[in-house]
Design a protein around this motif. Structure first.
Motif, PDB file in Angstrom:
ATOM      1  N   LYS A  12      38.066  67.229 -53.669  1.00  0.00           N
ATOM      2  CA  LYS A  12      36.695  67.373 -54.183  1.00  0.00           C
ATOM      3  C   LYS A  12      35.763  67.704 -53.030  1.00  0.00           C
ATOM      4  N   ILE A  13      34.851  68.606 -53.290  1.00  0.00           N
ATOM      5  CA  ILE A  13      33.786  68.831 -52.311  1.00  0.00           C
ATOM      6  C   ILE A  13      32.464  68.832 -53.080  1.00  0.00           C
ATOM      7  N   SER A  14      31.477  68.102 -52.548  1.00  0.00           N
ATOM      8  CA  SER A  14      30.235  67.990 -53.323  1.00  0.00           C
ATOM      9  C   SER A  14      29.057  68.505 -52.516  1.00  0.00           C
ATOM     10  N   GLU A  15      28.169  69.218 -53.194  1.00  0.00           N
ATOM     11  CA  GLU A  15      26.983  69.763 -52.534  1.00  0.00           C
ATOM     12  C   GLU A  15      25.734  69.340 -53.295  1.00  0.00           C
ATOM     13  N   ASP A  16      24.609  69.600 -52.701  1.00  0.00           N
ATOM     14  CA  ASP A  16      23.355  69.023 -53.155  1.00  0.00           C
ATOM     15  C   ASP A  16      22.258  70.063 -52.993  1.00  0.00           C
ATOM     16  N   ILE A  17      22.181  70.985 -53.946  1.00  0.00           N
ATOM     17  CA  ILE A  17      21.200  72.066 -53.810  1.00  0.00           C
ATOM     18  C   ILE A  17      19.926  71.752 -54.612  1.00  0.00           C
ATOM     19  N   ALA A  18      18.848  72.440 -54.272  1.00  0.00           N
ATOM     20  CA  ALA A  18      17.641  72.363 -55.101  1.00  0.00           C
ATOM     21  C   ALA A  18      17.084  73.771 -55.257  1.00  0.00           C
ATOM     22  N   VAL A  19      16.661  74.097 -56.471  1.00  0.00           N
ATOM     23  CA  VAL A  19      16.092  75.418 -56.764  1.00  0.00           C
ATOM     24  C   VAL A  19      14.764  75.224 -57.486  1.00  0.00           C
TER      25      VAL A  19
ATOM     26  N   GLY B  40      14.734  70.161 -60.120  1.00  0.00           N
ATOM     27  CA  GLY B  40      15.505  71.334 -59.718  1.00  0.00           C
ATOM     28  C   GLY B  40      16.627  71.003 -58.752  1.00  0.00           C
ATOM     29  N   ASN B  41      16.999  69.737 -58.695  1.00  0.00           N
ATOM     30  CA  ASN B  41      17.986  69.260 -57.718  1.00  0.00           C
ATOM     31  C   ASN B  41      19.338  69.012 -58.398  1.00  0.00           C
ATOM     32  N   LEU B  42      20.352  69.781 -58.035  1.00  0.00           N
ATOM     33  CA  LEU B  42      21.660  69.688 -58.684  1.00  0.00           C
ATOM     34  C   LEU B  42      22.747  69.275 -57.704  1.00  0.00           C
ATOM     35  N   HIS B  43      23.588  68.333 -58.122  1.00  0.00           N
ATOM     36  CA  HIS B  43      24.770  68.013 -57.348  1.00  0.00           C
ATOM     37  C   HIS B  43      25.937  68.801 -57.920  1.00  0.00           C
ATOM     38  N   VAL B  44      26.441  69.700 -57.097  1.00  0.00           N
ATOM     39  CA  VAL B  44      27.528  70.572 -57.537  1.00  0.00           C
ATOM     40  C   VAL B  44      28.817  70.071 -56.897  1.00  0.00           C
ATOM     41  N   ASN B  45      29.814  69.741 -57.729  1.00  0.00           N
ATOM     42  CA  ASN B  45      31.113  69.292 -57.227  1.00  0.00           C
ATOM     43  C   ASN B  45      32.192  70.289 -57.604  1.00  0.00           C
ATOM     44  N   PHE B  46      32.855  70.846 -56.605  1.00  0.00           N
ATOM     45  CA  PHE B  46      34.049  71.638 -56.876  1.00  0.00           C
ATOM     46  C   PHE B  46      35.240  70.700 -56.741  1.00  0.00           C
TER      47      PHE B  46
ATOM     48  N   GLU C  89      30.128  78.520 -49.559  1.00  0.00           N
ATOM     49  CA  GLU C  89      29.279  79.545 -48.958  1.00  0.00           C
ATOM     50  C   GLU C  89      28.574  80.373 -50.035  1.00  0.00           C
ATOM     51  N   GLU C  90      29.335  80.747 -51.071  1.00  0.00           N
ATOM     52  CA  GLU C  90      28.720  81.517 -52.167  1.00  0.00           C
ATOM     53  C   GLU C  90      27.660  80.686 -52.886  1.00  0.00           C
ATOM     54  N   LEU C  91      27.934  79.407 -53.019  1.00  0.00           N
ATOM     55  CA  LEU C  91      26.950  78.507 -53.647  1.00  0.00           C
ATOM     56  C   LEU C  91      25.620  78.546 -52.896  1.00  0.00           C
ATOM     57  N   PHE C  92      25.697  78.459 -51.566  1.00  0.00           N
ATOM     58  CA  PHE C  92      24.459  78.439 -50.778  1.00  0.00           C
ATOM     59  C   PHE C  92      23.753  79.794 -50.811  1.00  0.00           C
ATOM     60  N   VAL C  93      24.537  80.869 -50.738  1.00  0.00           N
ATOM     61  CA  VAL C  93      23.923  82.194 -50.801  1.00  0.00           C
ATOM     62  C   VAL C  93      23.173  82.347 -52.129  1.00  0.00           C
ATOM     63  N   THR C  94      23.834  81.933 -53.213  1.00  0.00           N
ATOM     64  CA  THR C  94      23.215  81.980 -54.543  1.00  0.00           C
ATOM     65  C   THR C  94      21.942  81.142 -54.587  1.00  0.00           C
ATOM     66  N   THR C  95      22.032  79.959 -54.043  1.00  0.00           N
ATOM     67  CA  THR C  95      20.894  79.030 -54.056  1.00  0.00           C
ATOM     68  C   THR C  95      19.686  79.631 -53.341  1.00  0.00           C
ATOM     69  N   ILE C  96      19.930  80.163 -52.154  1.00  0.00           N
ATOM     70  CA  ILE C  96      18.830  80.741 -51.373  1.00  0.00           C
ATOM     71  C   ILE C  96      18.261  81.955 -52.109  1.00  0.00           C
ATOM     72  N   ARG C  97      19.156  82.759 -52.711  1.00  0.00           N
ATOM     73  CA  ARG C  97      18.687  83.937 -53.431  1.00  0.00           C
ATOM     74  C   ARG C  97      17.784  83.537 -54.606  1.00  0.00           C
TER      75      ARG C  97
ATOM     76  N   THR D  45      16.948  75.668 -51.793  1.00  0.00           N
ATOM     77  CA  THR D  45      17.175  75.097 -50.469  1.00  0.00           C
ATOM     78  C   THR D  45      18.560  74.468 -50.385  1.00  0.00           C
ATOM     79  N   LEU D  46      19.075  74.392 -49.154  1.00  0.00           N
ATOM     80  CA  LEU D  46      20.429  73.895 -48.897  1.00  0.00           C
ATOM     81  C   LEU D  46      20.627  72.450 -49.319  1.00  0.00           C
ATOM     82  N   SER D  47      19.556  71.675 -49.263  1.00  0.00           N
ATOM     83  CA  SER D  47      19.716  70.268 -49.583  1.00  0.00           C
ATOM     84  C   SER D  47      18.484  69.702 -50.264  1.00  0.00           C
ATOM     85  N   GLY D  48      18.702  69.102 -51.424  1.00  0.00           N
ATOM     86  CA  GLY D  48      17.594  68.478 -52.136  1.00  0.00           C
ATOM     87  C   GLY D  48      17.303  67.091 -51.622  1.00  0.00           C
TER      88      GLY D  48
END
Lengths: 452, 452
Positions: B333-340, B372-378, B394-402, B406-409
């Motif tokens: 599992k890898i978990s990320e924490d983006i905000a849009v 707008g803060n999502l925890h994304v777990n692959f 990496e694609e997740l972050f590119v998408t988020t910035i686009r 932001t990289l971290s909520g």
């Protein structure tokens, strides 16, 4: 090369103001400090021009003082070291209102009320409401981290700045912050620049958070025999479950000075009042009753209720005119802007009254009691008593700091309070501020002579 | 002199941890990064000891990594350059709870929930509620500017830090901020240190703003056929006049993984859900009805309502266990924490699902939709697919910035997201962050290797 010659060569000469009559507008602000004349004022029209001016300034070594609409109360926009005033009021476009994400992207020269009205049409609300709402620039609000009555419910300007485009001395332009509500990516430079009084960078674009439009507010105004009773009612309200939008305290002397404005008629024997504005009041009887119950616990002389928008507007007009009227009604006035922990408000008020008495001054005090933020005005018509202003202000600050408070709740330090910084901040803390200033502006050319 | 020898000479040797078994506790955190072993861990008991350690570190040139309780998700507390871990969890006293001014003064090692419970007894509320509430330290929350579900209504940790005592590398101790709600006196160093991930200073005391205790909350949980419908219901709620305390989105895969926890039983065909917590719901039928109306506009499969505290607690337990269950139920599992920006949530969700699909991964996504803060777990059980984690992230972050995000909520950058900083921040902006770091810690010894 001479600054004026240089500016005229590098920019459209019509954007370069040099004659003394026109420069008068850039030599003062609402602080009463100055006048301080710049060599020239430059009327910026684009971020690129700001970039270029700050590059030239760094190369040629002249000072630049950014200025919004000059409504500041602490001299932040005054060119105390001469040089060039960078007038940002020409850059005032709304670039985007994003209804779904509740944000607006604007240029910094926009008048705060203009932004408020524009987003209201989109069913959105921009809360900060400094007294100069209809004449101040948003960029100036961000530079000073302005507050206002509704900061009690909604927080100060800082809570609404999501991001920005800014230019540092030397002409480096960069984007800060974000468009999302939350974000913890790197140092919070947006927060650092907010309230930095134009000493670290010049804003060229602002991303502002907005919130849903609130329901119709109503106002309850309770008059008390003395200020201490009013202050106690504030404390009772704060620990209750009602959540006002604004919670203002007005002392007896201020009440007298605004009597008659828009029909404002406090009881003659009133020594203090609370103005409490609440969302949804016009159609929520239970809320109104709860509020009245709390206010009546303090044994008021009289309670007024304003339910329709025009009645509310009239009350706000009266309240907003306290400072102006105190000034008109006296030959000399000095106004300060302290904030103390909320519980210290009654003590602060009592001690400030004592300071005024000791120095033979009148005192009008009012402000955002819910936030512990008081505007203290010493006034007199007497030339002798006027000489005591400086002493009274110093005692005011000493008292404020002793009560755990701060030199400025919302007006900033600028030049007016600079000499008191060491009262509040320890040397190590001032060193760290200096270190940031030096890192960003090593030549000390961007709004020099302010804060530190 | 050797670090260990030096520490043992200068401090009580019992506060100096050096054996590898004990150091294991300081080599990892909740990020899954590491282990990174320090030479030693120092168990601080007082501000004076922190001061002394940071003075020694600067003189002898060893790295110091401050650590709270190690619940960070981005590696902020890991000693990636070795040196000494400064363990702050021994400094955990409540120094003062000031009911009338609504503030608490505490040491940074206190567990966040402990503070929450203590102030609740005084009819006050400390809102931030990161998932690790009962195991994380307040100092860590301030260092990372932690959020949580209720940040939607009440804001993140930063909104509650009024002031602090802190020590910089070199051992300069200083007081920052204030005890009043408002204040604009000098640069907002308190705000700058909040979220700076222990790279600028070590907190030794925190002044926290509190708010009145809220009324009893209730929860409405609405299940939808797909995530897009749920996301649309979030948008409808956001533009309404109801003000939830928390507004959470949970995707179908996450729902499946938490089914059964505390009796949690979503409809089998649910592809998404909204958890909406509201103050006053148990005794306000009109509010409940308004809320249900909005949620039903999105055509839900089913709506659950929890009114009593224990039912609410059970739902939160299920919700808080999404991440844990996804981890237990999969090998990798890898978990990320983006905000849009909020309006971009439906697009973000759709694009993240597509990224997962393309890389043969399962995706469990949930979080604080209102912000707008999502925890994304692959997640995956497949060794081959696991290799795609890096690419997917990496694609997740590119998408988020686009999407303007932001990289971290709320988890911070630490070491986990450091390499993506240039995706979000322009070079000038990174330069300004570097300039601050260099001004405050010229030897780069305080938590080196983080953020920048």
């Amino acid at each position: 090369m001479d600054i004026i010659e240089l500016l005229r060569r590098e920019f459209n000469p019509r954007q370069v103001i040099v004659d003394e009559t026109s420069l008068t507008a850039y030599a003062t602000d609402e602080s009463g400090e100055g006048p301080y004349y710049p060599r020239a004022a430059f009327l910026a029209q684009s971020p690129l021009e700001v970039e270029k001016l700050l590059r030239l300034a760094s190369m040629e070594g002249f000072a630049v003082t950014p200025r919004g609409l000059g409504t500041g109360k602490s001299g932040g926009a005054l060119p105390v070291c001469g040089g060039v005033v960078l007038a940002m009021d020409g850059m005032k476009r709304i670039l985007e209102i994003d209804e779904d994400s509740s944000l607006a992207i604007v240029e910094p020269g926009i008048i705060t009320q203009t932004l408020q009205q524009a987003v209201w049409e989109h069913r959105l609300f921009y809360p900060p409401d400094p007294a100069s709402l209809d004449t101040c620039s948003l960029g100036g609000n961000v530079a000073e981290n302005a507050g206002g009555p509704r900061a009690f419910r909604y927080g100060v300007t800082r809570e609404y700045v999501l991001g920005m485009e800014a230019v540092t001395m030397g002409g480096k332009r960069f984007n800060l912050g974000r468009k999302s509500i939350k974000g913890v990516s790197g140092y919070d430079l947006t927060g650092l620049l907010t309230g930095s009084e134009g000493t670290l960078a010049v804003f060229t674009k602002l991303i502002m958070r907005l919130i849903p439009r609130h329901r119709e507010p109503g106002i309850v105004l309770a008059f008390y025999a003395d200020l201490a009773s009013a202050a106690r009612a504030v404390t009772a309200l704060l620990s209750s479950s009602v959540h006002p939008m604004a919670l203002e305290l007005i002392d007896g002397y201020s009440l007298k000075n605004i009597t008659g404005i828009e029909g404002f008629a406090p009881p003659a024997e009133a020594g203090g009042a609370i103005l409490c504005e609440m969302e949804g009041l016009p159609d929520d009887d239970a809320l109104l009753e709860r509020l009245a119950d709390i206010l009546e616990g303090g044994d008021p002389l009289h309670i007024d209720v304003a339910m329709d928008p025009s009645a509310c507007r009239r009350l706000w007009t009266a309240r907003r005119n306290v400072s102006t009227r105190l000034k008109e009604n006296h030959r000399y006035k000095i106004s300060e802007d302290i904030a103390v922990p909320r519980a210290a408000i009654p003590a602060a008020v009592a001690q400030v009254q004592e300071i005024a008495r000791r120095h033979g001054l009148h005192m009008g005090c009012y402000g955002h009691a819910g936030d512990g933020n008081l505007h203290v005005n010493f006034v007199t018509d007497d030339d002798g008593a006027r000489k005591n202003f400086a002493m009274a202000v110093e005692e005011l600050f000493v008292t404020t700091i002793r009560l755990g408070g701060t030199l400025s709740g919302e007006h900033g330090i600028g030049i007016s309070k600079k000499r008191f910084m060491a009262l509040e901040h320890d040397p190590n803390s001032l060193d760290m501020m200096h270190a940031i200033k030096k890192a960003w502006d090593p030549q000390n050319l961007l709004n020099p002579g302010k804060i530190l």
